[in-house]
Design a protein around this motif. Structure first.
Motif, PDB file in Angstrom:
ATOM      1  N   ASP A 129     -31.063  67.708  63.783  1.00 28.87           N
ATOM      2  CA  ASP A 129     -30.849  66.661  62.780  1.00 28.87           C
ATOM      3  C   ASP A 129     -31.818  65.520  63.077  1.00 28.87           C
ATOM      4  OD1 ASP A 129     -30.003  64.653  61.109  1.00 28.87           O
ATOM      5  OD2 ASP A 129     -27.866  64.878  61.572  1.00 28.87           O
ATOM      6  N   ARG A 130     -32.818  65.401  62.231  1.00 28.32           N
ATOM      7  CA  ARG A 130     -33.856  64.403  62.509  1.00 28.32           C
ATOM      8  C   ARG A 130     -33.369  62.979  62.284  1.00 28.32           C
ATOM      9  NH1 ARG A 130     -38.595  65.474  58.158  1.00 28.32           N
ATOM     10  NH2 ARG A 130     -39.670  64.310  59.755  1.00 28.32           N
ATOM     11  N   THR A 131     -32.165  62.804  61.749  1.00 28.92           N
ATOM     12  CA  THR A 131     -31.626  61.455  61.599  1.00 28.92           C
ATOM     13  C   THR A 131     -30.892  60.993  62.849  1.00 28.92           C
ATOM     14  OG1 THR A 131     -29.477  62.156  60.701  1.00 28.92           O
ATOM     15  CG2 THR A 131     -31.294  61.906  59.135  1.00 28.92           C
ATOM     16  N   GLY A 152     -32.254  61.697  72.234  1.00 30.57           N
ATOM     17  CA  GLY A 152     -31.548  61.504  73.490  1.00 30.57           C
ATOM     18  C   GLY A 152     -30.058  61.334  73.329  1.00 30.57           C
ATOM     19  N   GLY A 153     -29.585  61.338  72.085  1.00 30.77           N
ATOM     20  CA  GLY A 153     -28.156  61.222  71.862  1.00 30.77           C
ATOM     21  C   GLY A 153     -27.430  62.509  72.215  1.00 30.77           C
ATOM     22  N   PRO A 154     -26.114  62.456  72.292  1.00 23.23           N
ATOM     23  CA  PRO A 154     -25.347  63.649  72.668  1.00 23.23           C
ATOM     24  C   PRO A 154     -25.338  64.686  71.554  1.00 23.23           C
ATOM     25  CG  PRO A 154     -23.865  61.883  72.027  1.00 23.23           C
ATOM     26  CD  PRO A 154     -25.249  61.292  72.026  1.00 23.23           C
ATOM     27  N   VAL A 155     -25.165  65.944  71.945  1.00 23.31           N
ATOM     28  CA  VAL A 155     -24.941  67.000  70.975  1.00 23.31           C
ATOM     29  C   VAL A 155     -23.516  66.850  70.462  1.00 23.31           C
ATOM     30  CG1 VAL A 155     -24.814  69.495  70.615  1.00 23.31           C
ATOM     31  CG2 VAL A 155     -26.572  68.526  72.108  1.00 23.31           C
ATOM     32  N   MET A 158     -45.749  81.817  73.293  1.00 22.19           N
ATOM     33  CA  MET A 158     -45.462  80.961  74.448  1.00 22.19           C
ATOM     34  C   MET A 158     -44.873  79.653  73.953  1.00 22.19           C
ATOM     35  SD  MET A 158     -48.587  81.439  77.175  1.00 22.19           S
ATOM     36  CE  MET A 158     -49.730  80.482  76.189  1.00 22.19           C
ATOM     37  N   ALA A 159     -43.888  79.137  74.685  1.00 22.24           N
ATOM     38  CA  ALA A 159     -43.256  77.873  74.326  1.00 22.24           C
ATOM     39  C   ALA A 159     -42.979  77.062  75.583  1.00 22.24           C
ATOM     40  CB  ALA A 159     -41.951  78.120  73.568  1.00 22.24           C
ATOM     41  N   ASP A 160     -43.241  75.752  75.495  1.00 24.92           N
ATOM     42  CA  ASP A 160     -42.931  74.819  76.580  1.00 24.92           C
ATOM     43  C   ASP A 160     -41.422  74.592  76.588  1.00 24.92           C
ATOM     44  OD1 ASP A 160     -42.513  72.632  78.226  1.00 24.92           O
ATOM     45  OD2 ASP A 160     -44.101  71.408  77.342  1.00 24.92           O
ATOM     46  N   VAL A 161     -40.754  74.982  77.679  1.00 20.45           N
ATOM     47  CA  VAL A 161     -39.292  74.942  77.689  1.00 20.45           C
ATOM     48  C   VAL A 161     -38.742  73.517  77.643  1.00 20.45           C
ATOM     49  CG1 VAL A 161     -39.186  77.139  78.918  1.00 20.45           C
ATOM     50  CG2 VAL A 161     -39.058  74.996  80.217  1.00 20.45           C
ATOM     51  N   THR A 162     -39.559  72.519  77.986  1.00 21.77           N
ATOM     52  CA  THR A 162     -39.061  71.141  77.948  1.00 21.77           C
ATOM     53  C   THR A 162     -38.939  70.625  76.519  1.00 21.77           C
ATOM     54  OG1 THR A 162     -41.266  70.143  78.149  1.00 21.77           O
ATOM     55  CG2 THR A 162     -40.081  70.628  80.199  1.00 21.77           C
ATOM     56  N   ARG A 163     -39.484  71.353  75.558  1.00 26.52           N
ATOM     57  CA  ARG A 163     -39.451  70.887  74.172  1.00 26.52           C
ATOM     58  C   ARG A 163     -38.333  71.542  73.367  1.00 26.52           C
ATOM     59  NH1 ARG A 163     -45.720  70.213  72.381  1.00 26.52           N
ATOM     60  NH2 ARG A 163     -44.718  69.094  70.671  1.00 26.52           N
ATOM     61  N   LEU A 164     -37.503  72.356  74.043  1.00 32.78           N
ATOM     62  CA  LEU A 164     -36.343  72.960  73.400  1.00 32.78           C
ATOM     63  C   LEU A 164     -35.090  72.175  73.747  1.00 32.78           C
ATOM     64  CD1 LEU A 164     -38.446  75.432  73.556  1.00 32.78           C
ATOM     65  CD2 LEU A 164     -36.415  76.872  73.451  1.00 32.78           C
ATOM     66  N   PRO A 165     -34.046  72.267  72.931  1.00 30.86           N
ATOM     67  CA  PRO A 165     -32.770  71.639  73.299  1.00 30.86           C
ATOM     68  C   PRO A 165     -32.207  72.225  74.596  1.00 30.86           C
ATOM     69  CG  PRO A 165     -32.799  72.205  70.960  1.00 30.86           C
ATOM     70  CD  PRO A 165     -34.014  72.843  71.577  1.00 30.86           C
ATOM     71  N   ASP A 166     -31.320  71.488  75.218  1.00 33.97           N
ATOM     72  CA  ASP A 166     -30.708  71.935  76.470  1.00 33.97           C
ATOM     73  C   ASP A 166     -29.975  73.262  76.269  1.00 33.97           C
ATOM     74  OD1 ASP A 166     -31.623  69.656  77.682  1.00 33.97           O
ATOM     75  OD2 ASP A 166     -29.708  68.583  77.533  1.00 33.97           O
ATOM     76  N   ALA A 221     -27.996  68.302  67.108  1.00 33.98           N
ATOM     77  CA  ALA A 221     -28.783  67.765  68.223  1.00 33.98           C
ATOM     78  C   ALA A 221     -30.036  67.120  67.661  1.00 33.98           C
ATOM     79  CB  ALA A 221     -29.158  68.869  69.208  1.00 33.98           C
ATOM     80  N   ALA A 222     -30.509  66.089  68.343  1.00 35.80           N
ATOM     81  CA  ALA A 222     -31.747  65.437  67.909  1.00 35.80           C
ATOM     82  C   ALA A 222     -32.940  66.277  68.342  1.00 35.80           C
ATOM     83  CB  ALA A 222     -31.852  64.041  68.517  1.00 35.80           C
ATOM     84  N   PRO A 223     -33.951  66.414  67.490  1.00 36.13           N
ATOM     85  CA  PRO A 223     -35.152  67.150  67.891  1.00 36.13           C
ATOM     86  C   PRO A 223     -35.968  66.360  68.904  1.00 36.13           C
ATOM     87  CG  PRO A 223     -35.491  66.139  65.750  1.00 36.13           C
ATOM     88  CD  PRO A 223     -34.054  65.876  66.123  1.00 36.13           C
ATOM     89  N   ASP A 224     -36.770  67.060  69.679  1.00 38.19           N
ATOM     90  CA  ASP A 224     -37.705  66.394  70.587  1.00 38.19           C
ATOM     91  C   ASP A 224     -38.683  65.572  69.754  1.00 38.19           C
ATOM     92  OD1 ASP A 224     -40.110  65.952  72.225  1.00 38.19           O
ATOM     93  OD2 ASP A 224     -39.166  67.296  73.661  1.00 38.19           O
TER      94      ASP A 224
END
Length: 500
Positions: free
Chosen positions: A60-62, A66-69, A424-432, A486-489
């Protein structure tokens, strides 16, 4: 908390029994009793229905970064923005296994008048691994050396890059080609790394390193602070003018390319005088030396603790003289020492002059923080493509032609050219917690394919399964109707924008 592969998990389905139903979401095909979960802890029997234990993650881009899921229900959304602010990811979506059926969610959306379709699934990857970049000058192990988690081999050291050591972990041979224990430990290691957890790895005849995506590496118990500013030659090129007039010679010690300012072209063009210095090692071009020492944990990634070990006798016929001043420094500024030649032309260590401290600090300042980077790598081929289209090769061709965008949990991926869909994907850019596993063993990763509706239908897509977002939120899918926002990176492009 990340699911961990269970060493006691069955690789054959339990026997059917009273109240048990079969889960066909992976090849294990567990029989699950009511109120219990299967071997992977991802699917459960809820009153006679197989459901996904985790909610489907919707970006949810709104939401504030860093907010909670938070839980998401159909009533939370008023239908505004045509769903443009929401993106259904594969996290928690369920799979197409045994791959005869359409993907769990095939979502229609409209963006700036364009009709789009996003095919959402969790992909089971037997062909997968991670590429790990470890920012350090320290020698971790020989190229090709086996990397172990505990006692099990899980990968190998691969070719080093500029300022970083590289590991290649996982792959089908470790997951399925070795012992049962090797496959289980490999899967456990990949899962932890992809979910950004810390993992301790040991390299045969080398170091022990703690790796965690987005965190500094810990080599043999020592946290790394910085990666090199450049090789020894590059360091000379960058800072030669900073040293001119302050010192008579500068040697930047480096396992790969040691630099000597008086011989280097950078020194020559600013008028640096010869000093008669001699360097042990193989001279490449003026002021650039290879193999001055072996690789190790010392100065500049070498195996030496005393930098004078790389020097030969000084030549008085080429400028060596008593009182000549020399700075020796590493490519990170971590090591630095100042010397003056005595009457016998032997270098004697002296206290570092104040005038040279800013230049050493400048090297340090120009070093970036040392981090571990973990890239998930998987082959999205095989039968999972049939969840997208009845003619799977058309999906491959559409992806390779750039008409279909691939994302992993909403994060951008790099798709390798050539046959198949190797990404290939950078794992830091995915949600937890984006990654899971099945005890076959294999990793489970979210996957989304976004393309125009016209392209999707031309591929032979499952047009009768396309659903509006409002319908999906109201009714859910095959494996339940639990959703979470969840907020996107903030660094990721929005998956529904600029789609081919």
């Amino acid at each position: 908390m990340t699911d961990t592969p269970n060493p006691e998990a069955p690789v054959e389905p339990d026997a059917p029994g009273e109240g048990k139903i079969r889960c066909d979401a992976c090849p294990v095909m567990c029989y699950i009793a009511d109120g219990r979960s299967g071997a992977c802890d991802r699917y459960a029997n809820h009153r006679g229905r197989i459901i996904r234990c985790d909610p489907v993650t919707i970006l949810d881009r709104t939401m504030e970064v860093g907010g909670p899921v938070v839980p998401f229900a159909a009533g939370d959304w008023d239908g505004g923005l045509g769903g443009h602010a929401l993106f259904v990811t594969g996290i928690g979506a369920g799979t197409t296994y045994p791959d005869y059926k359409p993907a769990p969610f095939i979502v229609a959306s409209q963006v700036e008048g364009a009709d789009l379709v996003t095919v959402v699934t969790e992909a089971i990857f037997s062909y997968c691994g991670v590429k790990v970049k470890i920012d350090t000058d320290r020698h971790l192990g020989e190229e090709g050396a086996i990397v172990r988690a505990g006692t099990e081999p899980v990968g190998h050291v691969t070719t080093a890059e500029y300022g970083s050591q590289m590991l290649s972990l996982g792959g089908v041979r470790h997951l399925t080609g070795g012992s049962k224990s090797e496959g289980r430990v490999t899967c456990e290691t990949l899962l932890a790394l992809c979910n950004r957890e810390a993992v301790e790895l040991a390299i045969d005849d080398g170091s022990t390193v703690v790796v965690q995506a987005g965190a500094a590496p810990v080599v043999d118990g020592q946290p790394e602070a910085r990666m090199r500013v450049g090789c020894g030659s590059a360091t000379i090129g960058m800072f030669a003018t900073q040293w001119q007039g302050l010192v008579d010679e500068v040697v930047v010690v480096d396992d790969h390319i040691t630099g000597v300012v008086s011989e280097h072209q950078a020194g020559k063009v600013i008028g640096w005088e010869d000093t008669g210095i001699r360097i042990k090692g193989r001279r490449s071009t003026p002021g650039r030396y290879f193999r001055v020492a072996g690789p190790g944990q010392g100065w500049g990634g070498t195996d030496i603790d005393d930098p004078l070990a790389i020097l030969g006798p000084w030549n008085p016929k080429k400028g060596a003289r008593p009182g000549l001043r020399m700075l020796m420094v590493s490519t990170t500024g971590e090591h630095a020492a100042y010397y003056e030649l005595d009457d016998t032309l032997a270098p004697v260590r002296r206290e570092m002059p104040e005038r040279l401290l800013p230049s050493v600090r400048l090297i340090d300042e120009n070093c970036e923080p040392a981090l571990c980077t973990v890239l998930f790598m998987g082959g999205a081929g095989g039968s999972l493509r049939s969840g997208v289209t009845k003619n799977p090769v058309r999906l491959t061709r559409s992806v390779q032609a750039g008409r279909t965008r691939v994302t992993c949990g909403g994060a951008p991926v790099y798709v390798w050219p050539g046959g198949g869909i190797t990404l290939m994907a950078d794992v830091t850019r995915l949600p937890d917690g984006a990654f899971g596993y099945v005890p076959t063993p294999a990793l489970v990763a979210p996957l989304e394919f976004t393309l125009s509706r016209a392209e999707y239908l031309a591929l032979g897509g499952h047009g009768d399964r396309i659903r509006a977002l409002a319908d999906i939120l109201a009714e859910g899918g095959e494996y339940g109707a639990d959703f979470a926002r969840a907020a996107p990176d903030a660094a990721n492009p929005w998956p529904l924008e600029d789609t081919p």
